[in-house]
Scaffold this active site. Structure first.
Site, short mmCIF file in Angstrom:
data_model
loop_
_atom_site.label_atom_id
_atom_site.label_comp_id
_atom_site.label_asym_id
_atom_site.label_seq_id
_atom_site.Cartn_x
_atom_site.Cartn_y
_atom_site.Cartn_z
N ASP A 1 11.57 0.40 10.42
CA ASP A 1 10.78 1.20 9.69
C ASP A 1 9.68 1.79 10.76
O ASP A 1 9.63 1.31 11.68
CB ASP A 1 9.99 0.30 8.66
CG ASP A 1 8.89 1.15 7.65
OD1 ASP A 1 9.45 2.23 7.38
OD2 ASP A 1 7.90 0.64 7.53
N LYS B 1 6.83 7.55 -5.30
CA LYS B 1 6.16 8.20 -4.34
C LYS B 1 4.67 8.94 -4.68
O LYS B 1 4.40 9.97 -4.02
CB LYS B 1 7.14 9.13 -3.47
CG LYS B 1 8.12 8.27 -2.91
CD LYS B 1 8.85 9.45 -1.86
CE LYS B 1 10.03 8.67 -1.08
NZ LYS B 1 9.99 7.68 -0.38
N ASP C 1 7.87 -3.81 7.52
CA ASP C 1 6.71 -4.48 7.07
C ASP C 1 6.08 -4.25 5.58
O ASP C 1 5.33 -4.92 5.06
CB ASP C 1 5.61 -4.27 7.95
CG ASP C 1 4.97 -2.45 7.85
OD1 ASP C 1 5.82 -1.82 7.21
OD2 ASP C 1 3.97 -2.49 8.04
N ASP D 1 10.86 -2.48 2.28
CA ASP D 1 11.86 -2.90 3.13
C ASP D 1 12.53 -4.12 2.99
O ASP D 1 13.52 -4.53 3.60
CB ASP D 1 10.98 -3.14 4.49
CG ASP D 1 10.41 -1.92 5.14
OD1 ASP D 1 10.91 -0.80 4.99
OD2 ASP D 1 9.35 -1.81 5.40
#
Length: 1104
Positions: free
Chosen positions: A437, A546, A805, A809
């Site tokens: 990531d 988003k 993190d 994920d």
């Protein structure tokens, strides 16, 4: 107001003897006035006073006593319920809990807490003393079973059986003339078992202590409301009644009753209930079962969407999780890769040992006992069988495995790496694809707003503030931008640091919101902006939508002047009954929902034409190309009469917001944020690439931003020469696609960038092509797409490591062969990962290196133990049985080699430093590269084993020859000696010859040890003794000297000479073995030289 008596808070109990006590004391005001905050605090503090001495209250108040029945279960203190009864009682206790049924106000009343101010310090201290820390004690293994595991673990069972057989061989099989050596041998084996048990216990304790200290490094904090302020407190200090704030990515620290939730709050309960889908949160009861209702959050569950506020109802072992933990024990974990390899090796060796033992028994019964009766009696046969089994198996291997893991544990602790299972590190050493990531992993997760823009009018935060101070003509559009930035935000300043400069204040929230909050605060105090509006609905940001959204109304205290972000033109038509929708998120998502944009000159909203869209996108792409994260801020005025009658907390209203309200937006502006890469990342990427690991970026960011950061990190070599989806042919046949070759020189273009929308369109042929690239950036990915990326590479037999993190994920971290989380990340990510990097991302290099090293060192250990520990000890028995020669190595000496002289040198190999080139070799192929393969067995038996056996036999029979006992007279003698030989002198000579064989094997093992230390490097390149050598191993010299000391101890001490018939040897037989050791070292140095010089030659192909 009501004050609860805390003594009633507890688990239900059975009903036998009953009496009644007050449940609560209700203090009710006659008048409409509210009690002041100070008076309320005072009354709550007085709650601890006994019921027999009630506190003095205002004379205007009247006291109403409420009573409930409390049942006391009286049992004999000597009786203990059965496990089945305990489980039934626990299930009943959980079923009887009523926190979810009670009205919200009664829950708060029972816990004596005001939801606006939380507990005060004195109250929290008292509750902590009453309920104890919020910790679930780990399950303790049964001490008896644990010690049985210490005793019988490894080869303990085999040694115990061997000891019992030796006792039987002494008596009754040895009667009427039992040999003391058999008894002594049995006792020696028991001593070995005791030593091994003590070692296993110490190792378990020390390794567990190290791992516990690493686990303690992870900060476990929660945001709670204490004395009217939000504060960070350790999760273990939570008490019933604490008001806690739950946000995206948090693990619930205790059982809570939700008192406020966002419309999109979802809790993942899989850890407790096994539900595959997260369930929405609610403030209302939805089920009679506490485990099913949505207004309860259970300890250990994860917040995967939205946010909420809850009051702690149960902590520690009183939580549902704690109650279940007390009833359940840890099951046997699945075998890891290295454990399966060790088990496979042990099964092979044990099978061979048993096979040879059976052959010896059959030969004895069918041939020797008939044709050469008395040569080997029953007692001797049993001892021979014990010797074959004990000598054939490398008893030092279990100790070496545990020592290797202890070395790993200490190394990981020093580098601040938390490994949930030490065996996982070995799997990391096999990883050949590492997907990482971006935010918080490759970057510092320290965001700063560096640019802002209204259309293409760009300015930095300082210029924005100057425009407002100078009351410039275009100051209003900046005020609108700052207002949305501060109001449509999930982050909040820590009250304790509000007196500090903006840049130094602590912020509770993620890095993006924190940066935007600081930007907004620099333009106008955020609390002032928020005071103008009342929030009625909110959607938190998540990786799927988003964007973040808030629906607000004017606050009743708002002045007549319309506050930002209402423009002067809009204030003419905006009424106090209308609503304002604010949103903040990804430009490529929100821009499609926008129909208007603020004019940078006039501040008026104008239609968003294709030309204006082009100008806005140009700004976005220019910032993204510099590695900035770009967010779009927008708004929409919603007249009150257009809203449906659906309640705001109805799930149907969420759909209405997405489909109807979050459309026709007005673009207020853009903000650009910078999150610089971690300084160590380029070197980490270079090292991983050198180790044969492909390093990819997987992020939810815009493609241009991702590629720019990837180039800064070294993940992409040249951002100007990169392939995209168009270069992946849809109609390509699988056979025509050139497979990835880690040894091939890369072509002119080896980089690829794919967005989430690209992944949705790709077919199998395109995936096959994509998986062959060396450098890949996956941008704008959703959690489902990250998971698919992992699965696609695993489908092509790649060992995939995934780092991240965030909550988004977690699915891919769990699915990867090794999931790696960052210590400062979300609880959800750390829960899903196998490894947690607590500080620097560069620690992953250490983890990979030691993952490879542990496998390498175990191979070296096996290679060291096999030549003398099995092959060279087997030869004397086979020569004795098949050729009738005297057994040229005694049974005791066989066992001493296996469990004493060879163990310490073998353990010293566990402390070998990484060999130069360890991180330049390709990763291990887990399907082909086994711990023990034909190459290693060939080197151990056909090279080292044959040399050691020939030298040792030659030395022993040479001694007998020098004493006058010819080899030609001994072969095929089967105990029958020529008449000229004195039996007593012959027996004494054989005793000395056995010690000669013993000395020769132990001495030659020095050469084996020094040559086995490295696979390809010369001893001069990896000097174990040099003070400045990077491969210095200070454990080798004392281990070698210890083996020599044991050699002399067992050969020269009178007790062993009298009991086991060991003997000292002439001086030449002491020094010649070390010459043979130098010979082994010289031969292996020659082999390594040709392996290095001709890496594709015959010797290199058969090298272990």
């Amino acid at each position: 107001m009501s004050i609860d008596e805390e003594k009633t808070v507890g688990s239900p109990v059975a009903r036998r003897t009953t009496f009644t006590i007050p449940r609560s004391i209700t203090i009710q005001d006659d008048g409409p006035q509210q009690i002041s905050l100070q008076r309320e605090l005072t009354l709550r503090r007085q709650n601890s006073i006994s019921i027999t001495s009630p506190p003095v209250v205002d004379s205007r108040s009247r006291i109403v006593g409420e009573f409930r029945t409390l049942s006391i279960h009286v049992t004999d203190s000597q009786q203990r319920p059965s496990p089945e009864t305990a489980k039934r009682d626990a299930a009943k206790e959980i079923a009887d809990l009523d926190w979810h049924i009670l009205p919200r106000d009664e829950v708060l009343q029972r816990l004596s807490v005001n939801p606006k101010i939380g507990l005060d310090a004195e109250q929290a201290k008292r509750k902590l003393a009453q309920h104890g820390p919020n910790q679930v004690k780990p399950h303790k293994r049964n001490p008896f079973l644990k010690w049985l595991e210490y005793i019988f673990g490894g080869f303990g069972t085999l040694l115990l059986v061997a000891s019992i057989l030796c006792f039987i061989a002494w008596k009754p099989l040895g009667e009427p003339d039992p040999q003391a050596s058999n008894l002594a041998l049995a006792v020696v084996l028991l001593i070995v078992i005791v030593v091994q048990t003590a070692f296993n216990a110490w190792q378990d304790f020390s390794t567990g202590r190290v791992m516990a200290s690493i686990a303690g490094m992870i900060p476990a904090e929660v945001i709670a409301l204490r004395d009217g302020a939000q504060v960070h407190i350790p999760a273990k200090d939570l008490v019933p009644g604490d008001i806690v704030y739950v946000s995206l990515g948090n693990k619930l620290p205790a059982d809570v009753r939700f008192i406020d939730v966002s419309s999109d709050l979802k809790i993942d309960r899989a850890v407790l209930t096994g539900e595959s889908e997260p369930i929405p949160g609610s403030i209302e009861q939805t089920d009679a079962n506490m485990l099913e209702t949505r207004n309860i959050g259970l300890q250990g569950t994860l917040c995967v969407s939205g946010s909420g506020v809850g009051v702690v109802i149960q902590t520690g072992e009183s939580t549902v999780f704690g109650r279940i933990a007390k009833l359940s024990s840890t099951g046997a974990p699945a075998l890891t890769t290295i454990q399966r390899e060790i088990l496979r090796f042990v099964i092979i060796i044990v099978s061979l040992a048993i096979t040879i033992a059976l052959i010896v028994i059959i030969l004895w019964a069918a041939w020797l006992n008939k044709d050469h009766y008395g040569f080997i009696n029953t007692s001797t046969l049993v001892i021979d069988i014990v010797s074959v089994c004990v000598a054939f198996i490398p008893e030092g291997l279990p100790a070496c495995v545990t020592i290797s893991l202890a070395v790993i544990a200490n190394t990981l602790a020093k580098n601040k790496v938390l490994c949930k299972s030490l065996m996982t590190v070995e799997t990391l050493g096999s990883v050949n694809v590492l997907c990482s990531d971006k935010t918080g992993t490759l970057t510092k997760n320290q965001m700063t707003v560096t640019n802002a823009a209204v259309l293409d009018d760009q300015f930095d935060p300082t210029e924005a503030r100057d425009r407002i101070i100078a009351r410039a003509e275009n100051a209003d559009i900046v005020k609108q931008l700052g207002a949305i930035a501060g109001i449509c935000n999930s982050a909040v300043f820590d009250v304790a640091t509000m007196d500090q400069p903006i840049g130094l204040r602590a912020v509770n929230g993620d890095a993006t919101d924190s940066a935007i909050l600081r930007f907004a605060e620099s333009l106008r105090p955020v609390k002032d902006s928020q005071a103008d509006w009342t929030e009625v609905f909110k959607l938190n940001f998540n990786s799927k939508t988003k964007f973040m959204l808030k629906l607000l109304q004017l606050a009743p205290t708002t002045s007549k002047t319309m506050p930002a972000p209402i423009s002067p033109l809009e204030s003419e038509t905006f009424s106090s009954a209308d609503y304002l929708l604010m949103t903040k998120g990804a430009p490529d998502v929100l821009l499609n929902r926008c129909a208007y944009i603020n004019d940078p000159l006039t501040g008026a909203a104008v239609p968003l034409t294709p030309e204006l869209t082009r100008r806005l996108v140009a700004v976005q792409e220019a910032w993204a190309a510099k590695g900035q994260r770009v967010l779009l801020l927008a708004k929409r005025i919603i007249p009150s009469h257009t809203l449906p009658s659906t309640p705001f907390d109805d799930p149907a209203f969420v759909d209405h917001v997405n489909l109807e309200l979050n459309q026709e937006l007005t673009v207020v502006g853009l903000v650009g944020l910078v999150d610089p890469p971690r300084a160590e990342i380029p070197e980490v990427v270079r090292t991983m690439r050198g180790a044969g690991i492909r390093f990819f970026m997987v992020t939810g960011d815009f493609a241009l931003t991702a590629v720019s950061i990837a180039e800064q990190c070294g993940i992409v070599t040249d951002a100007n020469r990169i392939h995209r989806l168009a270069e992946l042919k849809r109609d390509a046949s699988m056979d025509s696609i050139e497979k990835y070759d880690p040894n091939a020189i890369s072509g002119p273009i080896s980089s690829l960038v794919l967005s989430g929308s690209d992944l949705m369109e790709m077919n199998d042929a395109q995936w096959e092509q994509a998986c062959q690239y060396r450098e890949i950036v996956f941008a704008r990915t959703t959690p489902e797409q990250k998971l698919r990326i992992v699965k696609e590479f695993q489908k092509r037999e790649c060992i995939v490591g995934m780092t991240g993190d965030g909550v988004n994920d977690a699915p891919s971290l769990k699915a990867a062969d090794v999931g790696i989380a960052m210590g400062g990340g979300s609880d959800v990510a750390m829960e899903a990962a196998d490894l947690v990097l607590l500080e620097s991302f560069s620690a992953i290099v250490v983890a990979v290196e030691y993952g490879r090293l542990v496998f390498d060192n175990l191979r070296k250990t096996v290679l060291y133990l096999l030549p003398a520990g099995s092959f060279s000890e087997l030869m004397p028995i086979l020569l004795n049985v098949l050729l009738g020669l005297p057994q040229i190595l005694s049974n005791l000496q066989m066992i001493i080699i296996c469990v004493v002289t060879d163990v310490l040198p073998a353990i010293s190999l566990c402390f070998e430093k990484p060999e130069a080139g360890l991180l330049t070799r390709p990763p291990r192929n887990t399907k082909k590269d086994k711990l023990v393969n034909l190459k290693l067995l060939g080197h151990a038996y056909l090279f080292l084993g044959v040399i050691e056996s020939l030298c040792a036999c030659s030395m022993a029979f040479w001694y007998l020859q020098r004493q006058g006992f010819m080899f030609s007279d001994l072969v095929l003698a089967y105990g029958g000696l020529p008449p000229q030989y004195d039996p007593d002198a012959y027996a004494e000579a054989v005793n000395v010859a056995q010690s000669v064989y013993f000395f020769t094997l132990v001495g030659m093992q020095w050469g084996n040890l020094l040559s086995t230390r490295t696979r390809r490097l010369s001893i001069f390149q990896a000097n174990p003794f040099g003070p400045n050598s990077p491969n210095r191993n200070l454990w080798i010299p004392p281990a070698m000297l210890a083996s020599l000391a044991f050699l002399f101890f067992f050969s020269y001490v009178p007790f062993f000479q009298n009991t086991f018939l060991t003997r000292g040897v002439p001086v030449e037989y002491i020094f010649l073995p070390f010459a043979f050791a130098l010979g082994i070292l010289f031969l292996d140095e020659t082999r390594k030289y040709f392996v290095r010089k001709y890496p594709k030659g015959f010797l290199a192909r058969i090298a272990w």
